[in-house]
Design a protein around this motif. Structure first.
Motif, short mmCIF file in Angstrom:
data_model
loop_
_atom_site.label_atom_id
_atom_site.label_comp_id
_atom_site.label_asym_id
_atom_site.label_seq_id
_atom_site.Cartn_x
_atom_site.Cartn_y
_atom_site.Cartn_z
N GLU A 1 0.83 -1.20 0.00
CA GLU A 1 0.00 0.00 0.00
C GLU A 1 0.87 1.26 0.00
O GLU A 1 1.85 1.35 0.72
CB GLU A 1 -0.92 -0.03 1.23
N THR A 2 0.49 2.19 -0.83
CA THR A 2 1.37 3.33 -1.06
C THR A 2 0.84 4.65 -0.49
O THR A 2 1.48 5.29 0.34
CB THR A 2 1.59 3.54 -2.57
N MET A 3 -0.35 5.04 -0.94
CA MET A 3 -0.79 6.41 -0.66
C MET A 3 -0.92 6.69 0.83
O MET A 3 -0.51 7.75 1.32
CB MET A 3 -2.13 6.68 -1.36
N THR A 4 -1.51 5.72 1.55
CA THR A 4 -1.72 5.95 2.97
C THR A 4 -0.40 6.21 3.69
O THR A 4 -0.26 7.19 4.43
CB THR A 4 -2.39 4.70 3.60
N VAL A 5 0.58 5.31 3.45
CA VAL A 5 1.84 5.48 4.18
C VAL A 5 2.58 6.72 3.70
O VAL A 5 3.26 7.38 4.47
CB VAL A 5 2.74 4.23 4.07
N LEU A 6 2.39 7.01 2.42
CA LEU A 6 3.04 8.21 1.89
C LEU A 6 2.51 9.45 2.63
O LEU A 6 3.25 10.38 2.93
CB LEU A 6 2.74 8.32 0.39
N MET A 7 1.24 9.42 2.97
CA MET A 7 0.63 10.60 3.57
C MET A 7 0.76 10.67 5.09
O MET A 7 0.84 11.75 5.65
CB MET A 7 -0.85 10.70 3.16
N VAL A 8 0.78 9.51 5.77
CA VAL A 8 0.75 9.60 7.24
C VAL A 8 1.95 9.01 7.98
O VAL A 8 2.04 9.14 9.19
CB VAL A 8 -0.54 8.96 7.83
N ALA A 9 2.89 8.33 7.26
CA ALA A 9 3.97 7.67 8.00
C ALA A 9 5.05 8.63 8.45
O ALA A 9 5.90 8.31 9.26
CB ALA A 9 4.57 6.54 7.17
N GLY A 10 5.09 9.82 7.89
CA GLY A 10 6.04 10.81 8.35
C GLY A 10 7.21 11.01 7.43
O GLY A 10 7.71 12.11 7.28
N GLY A 11 7.68 9.93 6.80
CA GLY A 11 8.65 10.09 5.73
C GLY A 11 10.11 10.13 6.11
O GLY A 11 10.95 10.35 5.25
N ALA A 12 10.47 9.94 7.39
CA ALA A 12 11.89 10.00 7.75
C ALA A 12 12.56 8.67 7.45
O ALA A 12 12.15 7.64 7.96
CB ALA A 12 12.04 10.34 9.22
N ALA A 13 13.62 8.71 6.62
CA ALA A 13 14.28 7.48 6.23
C ALA A 13 15.34 7.09 7.24
O ALA A 13 16.53 7.06 6.95
CB ALA A 13 14.88 7.63 4.83
N VAL A 14 14.91 6.82 8.46
CA VAL A 14 15.87 6.38 9.48
C VAL A 14 15.36 5.08 10.09
O VAL A 14 14.18 4.78 10.05
CB VAL A 14 16.04 7.43 10.61
N ILE A 15 16.29 4.33 10.65
CA ILE A 15 15.89 3.07 11.26
C ILE A 15 15.00 3.36 12.46
O ILE A 15 15.38 4.10 13.36
CB ILE A 15 17.13 2.26 11.66
N PRO A 16 13.76 2.82 12.44
CA PRO A 16 12.81 3.17 13.49
C PRO A 16 13.17 2.56 14.84
O PRO A 16 13.69 1.45 14.92
CB PRO A 16 11.48 2.59 12.97
N HIS A 17 12.95 3.31 15.91
CA HIS A 17 13.17 2.80 17.27
C HIS A 17 11.88 2.70 18.04
O HIS A 17 11.81 2.01 19.04
CB HIS A 17 14.16 3.70 18.01
#
Lengths: 291, 253, 283
Positions: free
Chosen positions: A212-228
C-alpha cells in the motif's frame, strides 16, 4: 479450420495477460540491477543509510525495509482481531437478515480509496495522536499502522467470512450433538476448519499492507531512518518510491535504486501471494472442495 | 439393399483415466425402432449413449478403443467433424436444459447455428417442432416468454422440440424422465412412441417398465458390459442370462 | 457456569469488534461527509480550480478520472474476457490453466506503485507516450486486468454445463456455443466485474503518480497524450503541494467527498448486481 483459429486467438490473448507479469519482472530487473553493480547487493539491502541525494549518495534500504515491516506488523495487529472478530460475529451472532445487509455494506466499505484513508489519517488521526502522545508531529509509524490496519479490516473480514461459510454445517451439528456450546463449537470446530482460509485472508491482507502506497506516503512521516519506536516518523519502501521518483533524474543511480526497491517489494509480495495460494489450496483439499 | 442397422458399435472399450467404463461393447441400433438401454446406476449406459454423438469428447482424459459406425461411417475417424455427427444424432438429456432464452429462441437457435437464415422458414419449423413435441397448444400464446418459466415436463418437451427442429436422423434420450413427475413422464413416453415413426431412437433408462412400454429392442448393461440384447418382449419374458433375469425381477439394482 | 462465562466474554469481544469496525468506517465517511459538504456546490463540481487551488472547483479532475477509467476498461476488457474464455471454455484442465491462474493471482498482488513504475518505464519512456492520459489509462488497465479476469471466470463457471452440452448436441460449434449461449448467460456477472474494476480504477492514485497526473491544468485534457488531473491525485496534491495549505484543505475535503461518493456508489452498484444474480440458474 475456423474453430482452431478461434482457440489459438484466445490462447494468445490469455497468455498475453501473463506477458504483463513477466514484463513487470523484466523491467524491474533491467532498471534495478545497475544499482546492485554500483553499490553491491548486500550493502544495498542491509545498508543503514538512505541518502540518495547527498554527495556522495548512500543507498542503503534497511531503514525503508524496517519501516515497511513495522508498519505492516502494526497494521496486522489492528486488522486481524477486528477483521476476524467481525467475520466471526457476522457468521455466528447476527441473524440471517442482518447478515444479508451487513456483509454487502462491509464489501462496499472495502472500496474506500487509500488516498481517502490517507487524507483522513492526516486530518483526524494525526492531531489526535499529537495531542495524546505529546508528539512534535502526529505523522508516524503508529499512525500509518492504525490507518492501514483499519483500511484492511473490510477485506480481511469479507474473505474470512467467505472461508467460514465454506465450513460444512455438519461439522457444527456434530459438535452440538456431543454437548458443546456455541463458543466451543465456534473456537474448536468451525474456526480450525476455516483456519487456513482465514490465514489466506490474513496473508493477502498483509501483502496488501506492504504494497500500500498512498496511505503510508501521507501519514507515516517520511523520515528514512531506522525506526526505534512506533511513535517516530518512518519511510516505508512504497512511500520512498512514490515520493522520490518524481525528482530522480532518468537513468541516474537514484532512479535505478528506486526500481531496485520495487524489485525487493515485488519479491516480498510475490512470496506472500505464493504462500496464500499454497495455504488456500490446502484449505480446499481439507474441506473436500475441488482441489 | 436396405440396411436395417443405423448405428453399429464394434468392440468398444472406454476409459475415464485409468478406470474402464465400457468393456468390449458390440451392438446394433436398428433404423426406425426404439432401442432401450437398461441397467443399474454406474453400469455405463449413459457413457455409451454419449459416445454415439461424441458428447464425451468434452470430458478430459478419456480413451476410446473400438469403432462406432453411423450408416457405415466411423464417427471417430479423424476425418469426421464431431459437429456434423451431432447434427445428425440429436440428444435429450437427463435434466431439462433449456437455454436462458425465450421459448421461440430456444428452438430457433439450433436452426440458426445450422445455417438457416430465412426468418419465415425458421418460424415455420419452430411451430412444426413444437407441434411434433406436443407442446404447441400449451405455449402458442407465449412463445416470447422465457423457457425457464415452463414446468419441468414442458421444459423437457421443449428440449425435444429443439432437437427435432434441426431434423436429426437419430434421437438419443439419456434418462429423459429422471427428474419428472409421473404425468409428465407419461406424456414423454407417448411422444417417444409417436416419434418412432420418423426417427431412430435410443433411450437410456433405469426404469424397466418404461423400457418395456416404449422400446422394441432392449440392451442390458452391467458393470460396463453388455450382458444381453434382444427383442424387448424376449428380454422381459424369457431372458437368457441369469443376471438379466435377476435384474428385471428386481433382485438387484 | 464457567463455560457460560467464557462464551459471554467471547461473544462480547466479537460483537464489539464488528461494532468498532462499523463505527470507525462510518466515522470516516461522516467526517469527510460533514466537512466536505460545506465545500460542495454546483460551482465546485463544474468549474476548474482558481486562485492557486483555493477556490473554484474540481471539474477537470472529475473529467480526467472518467477518461482514465474509460481508457483502462477499453484496454483491459477485451484482453480479460479473452483470457477468461480461454481458461474456462477452451483450455484442457491441467498445468496450463494452473500456470495462467497462478500468474494472474500474482499480478493481482503486485503493489500498485510497482504498476506505476512499470507504466513509467514502458508507456511513458519506452513507447514515448509521455506523462499522459494514455500512459496512465493503460497502466490502470493492467492493474485491473486480474480483477476483470476473475470476475469473468466466475461468471462463466456459473453457467451450467448442461446448456453448453445442449448447444453442442444441436450441432453448434464450440465458438457458436460460447458466443450465443455462454456469453449472454454470463453477461450480468461480467458486467459486475466491470463495475467493480471501474470502482477500483477511480480510486487508485499510485499508478498515475508518474504516468498521467498533473496537479493543475487550465482546462480539460485535449487529447490522450495530454496530462490529466484526477480526483485521487488531486486530494494528495492539495495536501502536499501548493502554497495555501489552509484553503487547500477545505478543497481537499470537498474533493474527498466527491471521490468517496463516486466510489461508494460504484461499488454499491456492483454489490447490488451481484446479489441479484445469485441463484439465477437454479431452475
Amino acid at each position: 479450420m475456423k474453430e482452431r483459429i478461434y482457440k489459438t486467438i484466445f490462447a494468445i490473448l490469455a497468455f498475453s495477460s501473463l506477458v504483463f507479469l513477466v514484463g513487470i519482472v523484466i523491467i524491474l530487473f533491467k532498471e534495478g540491477l545497475p544499482i546492485f553493480k554500483k553499490v553491491g547487493f548486500f550493502s544495498f539491502l542491509f545498508g543503514r543509510a538512505w541518502y540518495p541525494t547527498h554527495s556522495p549518495p548512500e543507498f542503503g534500504i534497511l531503514p525503508l525495509i524496517l519501516a515497511s515491516a513495522w508498519v505492516t506488523v502494526g497494521a496486522v495487529l489492528v486488522c486481524v482481531p477486528l477483521g476476524v472478530g467481525s467475520a466471526l460475529c457476522l457468521h455466528e451472532l447476527v441473524s440471517e437478515r442482518q447478515r444479508a445487509v451487513l456483509k454487502p455494506v462491509i464489501e462496499i466499505l472495502a472500496s474506500i480509496p487509500s488516498v481517502v484513508y490517507g487524507f483522513f489519517g492526516m486530518m483526524i488521526v494525526t492531531p489526535f495522536l499529537q495531542k495524546v502522545f505529546h508528539l512534535p508531529t502526529g505523522l508516524c509509524a503508529f499512525n500509518a499502522s492504525l490507518v492501514l490496519g483499519v483500511m484492511a479490516v473490510p477485506t480481511v473480514c469479507s474473505l474470512s467470512e467467505d472461508a467460514l461459510s465454506f465450513v460444512p454445517k455438519s461439522f457444527r451439528e456434530a459438535s452440538y450433538a456431543v454437548g458443546a456450546d456455541r463458543w466451543q463449537t465456534l473456537t474448536r470446530v468451525v474456526l480450525p476448519a476455516a483456519g487456513s482460509g482465514i490465514s489466506t485472508a490474513i496473508i493477502l491482507g498483509m501483502s496488501r499492507a506492504i504494497g500500500e502506497t498512498m496511505t503510508v506516503l501521507m501519514v507515516a512521516g517520511g523520515a528514512a531512518v531506522i525506526p526505534h519506536s512506533f511513535l517516530e516518523p518512518v519511510r516505508p519502501m512504497t512511500a520512498a518510491i512514490a515520493a522520490e521518483m518524481g525528482e530522480a533524474p532518468m537513468a541516474s543511480d537514484h532512479y535505478h535504486a528506486l526500481f531496485a526497491i520495487a524489485l525487493v517489494l515485488f519479491f516480498i509480495t510475490f512470496s506472500f501471494n505464493i504462500m496464500a495460494e499454497f495455504v488456500s489450496r490446502r484449505f480446499r483439499i481439507k474441506l473436500g472442495l475441488s482441489g | 439393399m436396405f440396411d436395417p442397422v443405423k448405428i453399429k458399435a464394434q468392440h468398444v472399450d472406454f476409459f475415464y483415466g485409468n478406470q474402464q467404463a465400457l468393456k468390449d461393447i458390440s451392438m446394433d441400433i436398428d433404423v426406425g425402432r426404439v432401442t432401450a438401454i437398461i441397467g443399474p446406476s454406474g453400469c455405463g449406459k449413459s457413457t455409451f449413449i454419449r459416445l454415439l454423438n461424441r458428447m464425451n469428447d468434452l470430458v478430459a482424459h478419456t480413451v476410446l478403443r473400438g469403432h462406432i459406425y453411423l450408416e457405415g461411417q466411423d464417427i471417430f475417424s479423424p476425418a469426421v467433424d464431431p459437429v456434423e455427427i451431432r447434427r445428425r444424432v440429436g440428444m435429450v438429456f437427463q435434466k431439462p436444459n433449456p437455454f436462458p432464452k425465450s421459448i421461440f429462441e430456444n428452438i430457433a437457435y439450433g436452426l440458426e447455428v445450422n445455417g438457416y437464415r430465412d426468418r419465415d422458414v425458421i418460424e415455420e419449423r419452430v411451430v412444426m417442432s413444437l407441434k411434433k413435441a406436443a407442446l404447441w397448444e400449451e405455449v402458442k400464446e407465449r412463445l416470447r416468454d422465457s423457457a425457464l418459466k415452463l414446468s419441468g415436463g414442458q421444459q423437457q418437451r421443449l428440449c425435444i422440440a429443439r432437437c427435432l427442429a434441426v431434423a436429426p436422423e437419430v434421437l438419443l434420450f439419456d434418462e429423459p424422465c429422471a427428474s419428472l413427475d409421473p404425468i409428465s413422464t407419461a406424456k414423454i413416453e407417448e411422444l417417444i412412441l409417436e416419434l418412432k415413426k420418423d426417427y431412430t431412437i435410443a433411450i437410456v433408462t433405469h426404469n424397466m417398465q418404461q423400457a418395456a412400454r416404449v422400446s422394441d429392442r432392449t440392451a442390458f448393461f452391467l458393470l460396463g458390459e453388455l450382458v444381453e440384447m434382444g427383442e424387448t418382449q424376449h428380454i422381459f419374458t424369457a431372458p437368457k442370462d441369469k443376471r438379466t433375469e435377476a435384474y428385471i425381477t428386481g433382485r438387484f439394482g | 457456569m464457567k463455560r457460560n462465562f467464557t462464551q459471554t466474554l467471547g461473544f462480547t469481544f466479537l460483537f464489539s469488534s464488528l461494532a468498532l469496525t462499523l463505527l470507525v468506517l462510518f466515522s470516516i465517511i461522516y467526517f469527510i461527509g460533514v466537512r466536505g459538504f460545506r465545500v460542495l456546490s454546483w460551482t465546485f463540481l463544474t468549474q476548474a480550480p482558481r486562485q492557486a487551488m483555493t477556490a473554484g472547483g474540481v471539474a477537470p479532475a472529475i473529467v480526467g478520472t472518467f477518461y482514465l477509467a474509460l481508457i483502462a476498461i477499453l484496454f483491459s476488457l477485451p484482453l480479460a474476457l479473452a483470457c477468461a474464455i480461454y481458461l474456462c471454455e477452451y483450455s484442457p484442465k491441467g498445468w496450463v490453466v494452473n500456470f495462467i491462474r497462478v500468474g494472474i493471482n500474482n499480478l493481482a498482488g503486485v503493489p500498485s506503485v510497482v504498476f506505476g513504475l512499470f507504466g513509467l518505464a514502458i508507456f511513458v519512456k519506452f513507447l514515448k507516450f509521455g506523462v499522459s492520459m494514455l500512459s496512465g489509462g493503460l497502466t490502470l488497465g493492467i492493474l485491473v486486468l486480474p480483477v476483470i479476469i476473475s470476475a469473468a471466470q466466475e461468471a462463466l463457471l456459473a453457467v451450467p454445463h448442461s446448456i453448453r452440452e445442449a448447444s453442442l448436441a444441436l450441432g453448434a460449434t464450440q465458438w457458436q456455443t460460447i458466443r450465443r449461449i455462454v456469453l449472454p448467460a454470463a453477461l450480468p456477472g461480467i458486467l459486475t466485474g466491470i463495475v467493480l474494476s471501474i470502482g477500483r480504477v477511480v480510486g487508485e492514485t499510485a499508478p498515475i503518480l508518474f504516468t498521467a497526473a498533473a496537479f493543475y491544468l487550465r482546462g480539460f485534457p485535449k487529447s490522450v497524450f495530454s496530462e490529466v488531473m484526477a480526483l485521487p491525485y488531486h486530494i494528495y496534491a492539495l495536501m502536499t503541494e501548493g502554497t495555501h495549505p489552509k484553503e487547500q484543505t477545505g478543497m481537499a475535503y470537498g474533493c474527498s467527498l466527491v471521490l468517496l461518493l463516486l466510489v461508494l456508489a460504484i461499488s454499491a452498484l456492483a454489490v447490488f448486481l451481484r446479489q441479484r444474480q445469485r441463484g439465477r440458474f437454479h431452475v
